[in-house]
Scaffold this motif. Structure first.
Motif, PDB file in Angstrom:
ATOM      1  N   ASN A 249       9.667   2.026  -3.601  1.00 13.37           N
ATOM      2  CA  ASN A 249      10.311   1.660  -4.858  1.00 13.37           C
ATOM      3  C   ASN A 249       9.314   0.942  -5.763  1.00 13.37           C
ATOM      4  O   ASN A 249       9.206  -0.280  -5.728  1.00 13.37           O
ATOM      5  CB  ASN A 249      11.528   0.763  -4.604  1.00 13.37           C
ATOM      6  CG  ASN A 249      12.309   0.484  -5.880  1.00 13.37           C
ATOM      7  OD1 ASN A 249      12.305   1.290  -6.797  1.00 13.37           O
ATOM      8  ND2 ASN A 249      12.939  -0.677  -5.950  1.00 13.37           N
ATOM      9  N   PRO A 250       8.604   1.672  -6.645  1.00 12.84           N
ATOM     10  CA  PRO A 250       8.561   3.139  -6.674  1.00 12.84           C
ATOM     11  C   PRO A 250       7.616   3.648  -5.590  1.00 12.84           C
ATOM     12  O   PRO A 250       6.701   2.954  -5.192  1.00 12.84           O
ATOM     13  CB  PRO A 250       8.017   3.425  -8.070  1.00 12.84           C
ATOM     14  CG  PRO A 250       7.153   2.245  -8.377  1.00 12.84           C
ATOM     15  CD  PRO A 250       7.788   1.051  -7.699  1.00 12.84           C
ATOM     16  N   GLY A 251       7.848   4.857  -5.143  1.00  9.13           N
ATOM     17  CA  GLY A 251       7.020   5.404  -4.086  1.00  9.13           C
ATOM     18  C   GLY A 251       6.270   6.624  -4.542  1.00  9.13           C
ATOM     19  O   GLY A 251       6.398   7.068  -5.690  1.00  9.13           O
ATOM     20  N   PRO A 252       5.462   7.205  -3.662  1.00  8.23           N
ATOM     21  CA  PRO A 252       4.765   8.451  -3.986  1.00  8.23           C
ATOM     22  C   PRO A 252       5.757   9.584  -4.236  1.00  8.23           C
ATOM     23  O   PRO A 252       6.947   9.479  -3.917  1.00  8.23           O
ATOM     24  CB  PRO A 252       3.911   8.710  -2.741  1.00  8.23           C
ATOM     25  CG  PRO A 252       3.868   7.410  -2.013  1.00  8.23           C
ATOM     26  CD  PRO A 252       5.155   6.722  -2.317  1.00  8.23           C
ATOM     27  N   VAL A 253       5.259  10.661  -4.798  1.00 10.36           N
ATOM     28  CA  VAL A 253       6.091  11.842  -5.020  1.00 10.36           C
ATOM     29  C   VAL A 253       5.378  13.060  -4.440  1.00 10.36           C
ATOM     30  O   VAL A 253       4.151  13.134  -4.408  1.00 10.36           O
ATOM     31  CB  VAL A 253       6.388  12.079  -6.520  1.00 10.36           C
ATOM     32  CG1 VAL A 253       7.225  10.948  -7.090  1.00 10.36           C
ATOM     33  CG2 VAL A 253       5.102  12.264  -7.314  1.00 10.36           C
TER      34      VAL A 253
ATOM     35  N   ASP B  64       7.448  21.011  -9.376  1.00 10.71           N
ATOM     36  CA  ASP B  64       8.584  20.098  -9.293  1.00 10.71           C
ATOM     37  C   ASP B  64       8.182  18.906  -8.431  1.00 10.71           C
ATOM     38  O   ASP B  64       7.354  19.023  -7.522  1.00 10.71           O
ATOM     39  CB  ASP B  64       9.800  20.797  -8.682  1.00 10.71           C
ATOM     40  CG  ASP B  64      10.313  21.937  -9.546  1.00 10.71           C
ATOM     41  OD1 ASP B  64      11.143  21.681 -10.435  1.00 10.71           O
ATOM     42  OD2 ASP B  64       9.878  23.089  -9.330  1.00 10.71           O
ATOM     43  N   THR B  65       8.787  17.760  -8.710  1.00  9.43           N
ATOM     44  CA  THR B  65       8.477  16.549  -7.958  1.00  9.43           C
ATOM     45  C   THR B  65       9.680  16.112  -7.130  1.00  9.43           C
ATOM     46  O   THR B  65      10.828  16.236  -7.566  1.00  9.43           O
ATOM     47  CB  THR B  65       8.069  15.393  -8.895  1.00  9.43           C
ATOM     48  OG1 THR B  65       9.142  15.120  -9.805  1.00  9.43           O
ATOM     49  CG2 THR B  65       6.814  15.738  -9.672  1.00  9.43           C
ATOM     50  N   TYR B  66       9.381  15.570  -5.948  1.00 13.08           N
ATOM     51  CA  TYR B  66      10.413  15.089  -5.036  1.00 13.08           C
ATOM     52  C   TYR B  66       9.990  13.695  -4.564  1.00 13.08           C
ATOM     53  O   TYR B  66       8.927  13.545  -3.956  1.00 13.08           O
ATOM     54  CB  TYR B  66      10.565  16.034  -3.851  1.00 13.08           C
ATOM     55  CG  TYR B  66      10.884  17.452  -4.268  1.00 13.08           C
ATOM     56  CD1 TYR B  66      12.198  17.869  -4.462  1.00 13.08           C
ATOM     57  CD2 TYR B  66       9.857  18.377  -4.505  1.00 13.08           C
ATOM     58  CE1 TYR B  66      12.486  19.170  -4.870  1.00 13.08           C
ATOM     59  CE2 TYR B  66      10.141  19.678  -4.911  1.00 13.08           C
ATOM     60  CZ  TYR B  66      11.455  20.066  -5.090  1.00 13.08           C
ATOM     61  OH  TYR B  66      11.727  21.352  -5.499  1.00 13.08           O
TER      62      TYR B  66
ATOM     63  N   PRO C 223       0.835  -1.211   0.000  1.00 17.87           N
ATOM     64  CA  PRO C 223       0.000   0.000   0.000  1.00 17.87           C
ATOM     65  C   PRO C 223       0.866   1.256   0.000  1.00 17.87           C
ATOM     66  O   PRO C 223       1.925   1.299   0.640  1.00 17.87           O
ATOM     67  CB  PRO C 223      -0.806  -0.124   1.306  1.00 17.87           C
ATOM     68  CG  PRO C 223      -0.770  -1.587   1.641  1.00 17.87           C
ATOM     69  CD  PRO C 223       0.553  -2.094   1.139  1.00 17.87           C
ATOM     70  N   GLU C 224       0.417   2.276  -0.718  1.00 17.27           N
ATOM     71  CA  GLU C 224       1.157   3.524  -0.764  1.00 17.27           C
ATOM     72  C   GLU C 224       0.945   4.275   0.555  1.00 17.27           C
ATOM     73  O   GLU C 224      -0.176   4.391   1.053  1.00 17.27           O
ATOM     74  CB  GLU C 224       0.708   4.363  -1.947  1.00 17.27           C
ATOM     75  CG  GLU C 224       1.081   3.709  -3.276  1.00 17.27           C
ATOM     76  CD  GLU C 224       0.663   4.537  -4.473  1.00 17.27           C
ATOM     77  OE1 GLU C 224       1.516   4.816  -5.329  1.00 17.27           O
ATOM     78  OE2 GLU C 224      -0.531   4.874  -4.552  1.00 17.27           O
TER      79      GLU C 224
ATOM     80  N   GLY D 136       4.377  27.119   2.723  1.00 20.21           N
ATOM     81  CA  GLY D 136       3.693  28.344   2.327  1.00 20.21           C
ATOM     82  C   GLY D 136       3.365  28.406   0.862  1.00 20.21           C
ATOM     83  O   GLY D 136       3.192  29.499   0.300  1.00 20.21           O
ATOM     84  N   THR D 137       3.232  27.233   0.209  1.00 17.74           N
ATOM     85  CA  THR D 137       2.904  27.169  -1.216  1.00 17.74           C
ATOM     86  C   THR D 137       2.089  25.906  -1.455  1.00 17.74           C
ATOM     87  O   THR D 137       2.172  24.956  -0.651  1.00 17.74           O
ATOM     88  CB  THR D 137       4.204  27.167  -2.062  1.00 17.74           C
ATOM     89  OG1 THR D 137       3.905  27.440  -3.434  1.00 17.74           O
ATOM     90  CG2 THR D 137       4.935  25.837  -1.951  1.00 17.74           C
ATOM     91  N   PRO D 138       1.272  25.830  -2.507  1.00 16.42           N
ATOM     92  CA  PRO D 138       0.475  24.625  -2.743  1.00 16.42           C
ATOM     93  C   PRO D 138       1.363  23.402  -2.947  1.00 16.42           C
ATOM     94  O   PRO D 138       2.392  23.466  -3.628  1.00 16.42           O
ATOM     95  CB  PRO D 138      -0.310  24.954  -4.021  1.00 16.42           C
ATOM     96  CG  PRO D 138      -0.340  26.447  -4.078  1.00 16.42           C
ATOM     97  CD  PRO D 138       0.958  26.895  -3.479  1.00 16.42           C
ATOM     98  N   ALA D 139       0.960  22.272  -2.377  1.00 19.34           N
ATOM     99  CA  ALA D 139       1.720  21.030  -2.516  1.00 19.34           C
ATOM    100  C   ALA D 139       0.789  19.850  -2.308  1.00 19.34           C
ATOM    101  O   ALA D 139      -0.163  19.919  -1.526  1.00 19.34           O
ATOM    102  CB  ALA D 139       2.876  20.982  -1.523  1.00 19.34           C
ATOM    103  N   VAL D 140       1.067  18.756  -3.028  1.00 18.97           N
ATOM    104  CA  VAL D 140       0.273  17.535  -2.921  1.00 18.97           C
ATOM    105  C   VAL D 140       1.216  16.346  -2.962  1.00 18.97           C
ATOM    106  O   VAL D 140       2.376  16.452  -3.365  1.00 18.97           O
ATOM    107  CB  VAL D 140      -0.760  17.415  -4.068  1.00 18.97           C
ATOM    108  CG1 VAL D 140      -1.692  18.614  -4.100  1.00 18.97           C
ATOM    109  CG2 VAL D 140      -0.062  17.241  -5.414  1.00 18.97           C
ATOM    110  N   VAL D 141       0.712  15.188  -2.554  1.00 22.50           N
ATOM    111  CA  VAL D 141       1.433  13.932  -2.695  1.00 22.50           C
ATOM    112  C   VAL D 141       0.641  13.051  -3.647  1.00 22.50           C
ATOM    113  O   VAL D 141      -0.552  12.803  -3.436  1.00 22.50           O
ATOM    114  CB  VAL D 141       1.615  13.219  -1.341  1.00 22.50           C
ATOM    115  CG1 VAL D 141       2.276  11.857  -1.550  1.00 22.50           C
ATOM    116  CG2 VAL D 141       2.456  14.073  -0.397  1.00 22.50           C
ATOM    117  N   LEU D 142       1.306  12.600  -4.720  1.00 20.56           N
ATOM    118  CA  LEU D 142       0.686  11.730  -5.719  1.00 20.56           C
ATOM    119  C   LEU D 142       1.274  10.330  -5.641  1.00 20.56           C
ATOM    120  O   LEU D 142       2.491  10.158  -5.483  1.00 20.56           O
ATOM    121  CB  LEU D 142       0.892  12.274  -7.129  1.00 20.56           C
ATOM    122  CG  LEU D 142       0.113  13.505  -7.557  1.00 20.56           C
ATOM    123  CD1 LEU D 142       0.362  13.786  -9.038  1.00 20.56           C
ATOM    124  CD2 LEU D 142      -1.377  13.351  -7.294  1.00 20.56           C
ATOM    125  N   GLY D 143       0.397   9.324  -5.793  1.00 18.02           N
ATOM    126  CA  GLY D 143       0.841   7.952  -5.858  1.00 18.02           C
ATOM    127  C   GLY D 143       1.320   7.577  -7.247  1.00 18.02           C
ATOM    128  O   GLY D 143       1.292   8.377  -8.187  1.00 18.02           O
TER     129      GLY D 143
END
Length: 317
Positions: A253-257, A246-248, A108-109, A123-130
């Motif tokens: 492996n592979p994981g969310p970004v 930008d993505t981090y 599970p992610e 202080g800026t928009p951010a999300v986590v994507l699977g």
């Protein structure tokens, strides 16, 4: 046989799509007066790659063919693949070489608690994507910019599904087609790691049934390994906001970004993001006051609806 070999099937579909986009003149061939296909013929690709037509045809059919790296290099050249497409070709072909599909590890992610705390303080928009573009977490500024994902059930928290099925998402995305192609390319890259993943199958199946645009775009077999880009968002109150993202990568492996959206400093877009931040802060103060009043018996709570005034979601992130 191809049904039992998902990587071989995906490889064959990818080769066929890349062949169909090439014209004879693109590779120095005469088009001829009586061609029945828009792209190159199988025998022409086989000739350019130094393969037999039968061998190449078996690859397109998803049959039990295990091409060497030298053959893949020749095919990549013959098909004029870019670097991302070349890596995609090798990923699929090397997986297809296995006698049996490997048992995929489908943990599970998970979004670490530290990442959730980081989202709240940014202080800026951010999300986590699977891996399959599922929206796993987001902060308040992302909700202000894109809409309210919490209004939809968790299985609908997917940026690609929202892009094709939610009218407000489409309204907020002036460059809708370019964004759709980018996200589909990212999903296609994810599918290459596990073509029979249940979540990928669910998303592709649902969108294929409901959207002719998705079927057309998906059939192109475009792949994207995008880690950054630009996006235009049409906010109903603030107007158009151009952001860079930008993505981090997160653990896995592979994981969310983690996707972080920013605007050029001292630009009108940065000012609009700051206005959104002010709007968000005002709503949070109002919600906190209403919850306090409700606890003290002064009035009934609003149930948080004021946080999403006139908005639906999830919208494209």
């Amino acid at each position: 046989m191809a049904a039992d070999r998902p990587f071989a099937r995906e490889l064959g579909d990818f080769l066929r799509a890349r062949r169909s986009r090439l014209r004879p003149q693109d590779v120095g061939l005469e088009p001829g007066p009586r061609r029945k296909v828009a792209g190159l013929r199988r025998e022409e690709i086989a000739l350019l790659a130094g393969l037999s037509t039968d061998y190449y045809q078996r690859m397109e059919q998803g049959r039990d063919v295990r091409p060497s790296d030298d053959v893949l290099d020749a095919l990549a050249t013959a098909l004029s693949l870019d670097e991302g497409e070349r890596r995609h070709l090798f990923t699929l072909a090397r997986a297809a070489r296995r006698p049996k599909p490997a048992q995929a590890r489908r943990a599970p992610e998970h979004v670490p608690d530290g990442t959730r705390r980081l989202l709240r303080t940014m202080g800026t928009p951010a999300v986590v994507l699977g891996l399959h573009l599922d929206l796993l977490a987001w902060n308040g500024l992302a909700e202000e910019l894109f809409g309210a994902p919490a209004d939809f059930p968790p299985h609908r928290h997917n940026t690609l599904v929202a892009l094709f099925q939610d009218p407000e998402t489409r309204m907020r995305c002036p460059d809708w087609e370019a964004t759709a192609l980018q996200y589909i390319g990212m999903l296609r890259t994810a599918v290459a790691t596990d073509p029979s993943h249940p979540r990928a199958t669910q998303i592709i199946g649902e969108l294929s049934i409901r959207s002719a645009d998705f079927r057309r775009f998906w059939a192109r077999h475009d792949v994207r390994e995008t880690v950054h880009g630009t996006k235009l968002v049409r906010h109903p109150q603030v107007g158009d906001i151009a952001v860079e993202w930008d993505t981090y990568p997160l653990p896995g492996n592979p994981g969310p970004v983690l996707l972080v959206y920013t605007a050029e400093p001292d630009s009108p877009d940065a000012e609009r993001l700051q206005l959104l931040a002010s709007m968000r802060a005002a709503k949070e103060r109002r919600d906190a006051r209403e919850r306090r009043d409700a606890r003290e018996g002064r009035q009934e709570p609003t149930g948080g609806r004021t946080r999403h005034e006139g908005r639906r979601g999830p919208t494209d992130m």
